[in-house]
Scaffold this motif. Structure first.
Motif, PDB file in Angstrom:
ATOM      1  N   GLU A  42       0.827  -1.206   0.000  1.00 18.18           N
ATOM      2  CA  GLU A  42       0.000   0.000   0.000  1.00 18.18           C
ATOM      3  C   GLU A  42       0.863   1.258   0.000  1.00 18.18           C
ATOM      4  N   LEU A  43       1.937   1.244   0.749  1.00 18.35           N
ATOM      5  CA  LEU A  43       2.857   2.373   0.750  1.00 18.35           C
ATOM      6  C   LEU A  43       3.452   2.551  -0.644  1.00 18.35           C
ATOM      7  N   GLY A  44       3.788   1.442  -1.299  1.00 18.96           N
ATOM      8  CA  GLY A  44       4.323   1.508  -2.660  1.00 18.96           C
ATOM      9  C   GLY A  44       3.342   2.155  -3.628  1.00 18.96           C
ATOM     10  N   GLN A  45       2.045   1.835  -3.481  1.00 19.20           N
ATOM     11  CA  GLN A  45       1.025   2.457  -4.329  1.00 19.20           C
ATOM     12  C   GLN A  45       0.991   3.962  -4.107  1.00 19.20           C
ATOM     13  N   ALA A  46       1.071   4.359  -2.845  1.00 18.05           N
ATOM     14  CA  ALA A  46       0.979   5.786  -2.518  1.00 18.05           C
ATOM     15  C   ALA A  46       2.187   6.563  -3.040  1.00 18.05           C
ATOM     16  N   VAL A  47       3.376   6.050  -2.803  1.00 21.00           N
ATOM     17  CA  VAL A  47       4.568   6.811  -3.210  1.00 21.00           C
ATOM     18  C   VAL A  47       4.802   6.759  -4.720  1.00 21.00           C
ATOM     19  N   ALA A  48       4.111   5.868  -5.418  1.00 24.31           N
ATOM     20  CA  ALA A  48       4.238   5.817  -6.877  1.00 24.31           C
ATOM     21  C   ALA A  48       3.545   6.999  -7.549  1.00 24.31           C
ATOM     22  N   ILE A  49       2.683   7.688  -6.810  1.00 23.51           N
ATOM     23  CA  ILE A  49       1.993   8.855  -7.360  1.00 23.51           C
ATOM     24  C   ILE A  49       2.869  10.076  -7.082  1.00 23.51           C
ATOM     25  N   PRO A  50       3.391  10.720  -8.127  1.00 23.12           N
ATOM     26  CA  PRO A  50       4.325  11.838  -7.918  1.00 23.12           C
ATOM     27  C   PRO A  50       3.610  13.135  -7.527  1.00 23.12           C
ATOM     28  N   SER A  51       3.012  13.128  -6.370  1.00 21.68           N
ATOM     29  CA  SER A  51       2.208  14.274  -5.917  1.00 21.68           C
ATOM     30  C   SER A  51       3.086  15.309  -5.217  1.00 21.68           C
ATOM     31  N   ILE A  52       3.837  16.035  -5.990  1.00 25.00           N
ATOM     32  CA  ILE A  52       4.805  17.001  -5.469  1.00 25.00           C
ATOM     33  C   ILE A  52       4.086  18.335  -5.261  1.00 25.00           C
ATOM     34  N   SER A  53       3.679  18.567  -4.026  1.00 22.80           N
ATOM     35  CA  SER A  53       2.854  19.748  -3.754  1.00 22.80           C
ATOM     36  C   SER A  53       3.602  21.056  -3.950  1.00 22.80           C
ATOM     37  N   SER A  54       4.916  21.029  -3.907  1.00 22.63           N
ATOM     38  CA  SER A  54       5.681  22.267  -4.127  1.00 22.63           C
ATOM     39  C   SER A  54       5.788  22.610  -5.610  1.00 22.63           C
ATOM     40  N   ASP A  55       5.290  21.723  -6.466  1.00 25.28           N
ATOM     41  CA  ASP A  55       5.332  21.961  -7.911  1.00 25.28           C
ATOM     42  C   ASP A  55       3.915  21.826  -8.481  1.00 25.28           C
ATOM     43  N   LEU A  56       3.038  22.680  -7.990  1.00 25.41           N
ATOM     44  CA  LEU A  56       1.626  22.625  -8.357  1.00 25.41           C
ATOM     45  C   LEU A  56       1.381  22.736  -9.862  1.00 25.41           C
ATOM     46  N   PRO A  57       2.086  23.619 -10.576  1.00 22.68           N
ATOM     47  CA  PRO A  57       1.806  23.715 -12.019  1.00 22.68           C
ATOM     48  C   PRO A  57       2.043  22.404 -12.776  1.00 22.68           C
ATOM     49  N   ASN A  58       3.059  21.656 -12.381  1.00 22.61           N
ATOM     50  CA  ASN A  58       3.382  20.419 -13.092  1.00 22.61           C
ATOM     51  C   ASN A  58       2.766  19.170 -12.471  1.00 22.61           C
ATOM     52  N   HIS A  59       2.306  19.246 -11.221  1.00 18.60           N
ATOM     53  CA  HIS A  59       1.818  18.043 -10.538  1.00 18.60           C
ATOM     54  C   HIS A  59       0.424  18.199  -9.930  1.00 18.60           C
ATOM     55  N   GLY A  60      -0.314  19.194 -10.382  1.00 16.03           N
ATOM     56  CA  GLY A  60      -1.674  19.387  -9.869  1.00 16.03           C
ATOM     57  C   GLY A  60      -2.546  18.151 -10.047  1.00 16.03           C
ATOM     58  N   LYS A  61      -2.465  17.536 -11.231  1.00 14.89           N
ATOM     59  CA  LYS A  61      -3.270  16.327 -11.492  1.00 14.89           C
ATOM     60  C   LYS A  61      -2.806  15.166 -10.619  1.00 14.89           C
ATOM     61  N   ASP A  62      -1.500  15.077 -10.384  1.00 16.08           N
ATOM     62  CA  ASP A  62      -0.971  14.013  -9.514  1.00 16.08           C
ATOM     63  C   ASP A  62      -1.412  14.222  -8.064  1.00 16.08           C
ATOM     64  N   ILE A  63      -1.438  15.469  -7.636  1.00 15.30           N
ATOM     65  CA  ILE A  63      -1.879  15.773  -6.272  1.00 15.30           C
ATOM     66  C   ILE A  63      -3.329  15.348  -6.102  1.00 15.30           C
ATOM     67  N   LEU A  64      -4.154  15.675  -7.080  1.00 12.01           N
ATOM     68  CA  LEU A  64      -5.559  15.263  -7.026  1.00 12.01           C
ATOM     69  C   LEU A  64      -5.673  13.740  -7.034  1.00 12.01           C
ATOM     70  N   LYS A  65      -4.875  13.079  -7.859  1.00 13.59           N
ATOM     71  CA  LYS A  65      -4.891  11.612  -7.903  1.00 13.59           C
ATOM     72  C   LYS A  65      -4.524  11.029  -6.538  1.00 13.59           C
ATOM     73  N   MET A  66      -3.521  11.618  -5.881  1.00 12.46           N
ATOM     74  CA  MET A  66      -3.112  11.142  -4.557  1.00 12.46           C
ATOM     75  C   MET A  66      -4.220  11.360  -3.530  1.00 12.46           C
ATOM     76  N   MET A  67      -4.876  12.498  -3.609  1.00 16.68           N
ATOM     77  CA  MET A  67      -5.974  12.777  -2.681  1.00 16.68           C
ATOM     78  C   MET A  67      -7.131  11.803  -2.902  1.00 16.68           C
ATOM     79  N   GLU A  68      -7.418  11.479  -4.147  1.00 14.97           N
ATOM     80  CA  GLU A  68      -8.474  10.505  -4.444  1.00 14.97           C
ATOM     81  C   GLU A  68      -8.078   9.122  -3.953  1.00 14.97           C
ATOM     82  N   TRP A  69      -6.803   8.757  -4.135  1.00 14.71           N
ATOM     83  CA  TRP A  69      -6.309   7.465  -3.646  1.00 14.71           C
ATOM     84  C   TRP A  69      -6.454   7.410  -2.124  1.00 14.71           C
TER      85      TRP A  69
END
Length: 127
Positions: free
Chosen positions: A34-61
């Motif tokens: 489960e930890l592997g699933q979570a860290v596989a999502i590159p949800s880099i909150s300090s890089d919102l322009p490039n990872h906004g979709k990943d952040i949302l994906k992580m929040m949904e996960w």
């Protein structure tokens, strides 16, 4: 001088701790997966322009995972809407784990020594 209730609480705490670590040990492979699933999502909150979709994906996960664990979770609109640079902000994740009456066990018939589920802790998480 220790009261009988204090000794009972110590025994219950020790028993819980033992059962908890047995469960963790038995479930270690699942937790690592489960930890592997979570860290596989590159949800880099300090890089919102490039990872906004990943952040949302992580929040949904995370929302789905909380629900799998028996909690409730929802994504709420971020009232700030955009950051200082005009980037759309992700929603707010609100999750809650409530104690229920199935969590309370007491071998004593005295109502003063048993706790009700309303007295138990509720955990509320937000991101």
């Amino acid at each position: 001088m220790s009261s009988n209730n204090d000794e009972h609480d110590d025994d219950r705490d020790s028993s819980f701790t033992h059962r908890f670590f047995q469960h963790v040990e038995a479930s270690l492979d699942d937790y690592i997966s489960e930890l592997g699933q979570a860290v596989a999502i590159p949800s880099i909150s300090s890089d919102l322009p490039n990872h906004g979709k990943d952040i949302l994906k992580m929040m949904e996960w995370t929302r789905d995972y909380v629900e799998t664990l028996g909690g409730t979770a929802r994504l709420l609109p971020n009232p700030k809407k955009v950051d200082a640079d005009g980037n759309e902000l992700p929603p707010i994740l609100l999750a809650e784990f409530r104690a229920d009456d199935g969590d309370v066990t007491s071998s004593s018939s005295s109502s003063s020594s048993s706790s009700s589920w309303q007295d138990r802790k509720t955990v509320c998480c937000y991101a």
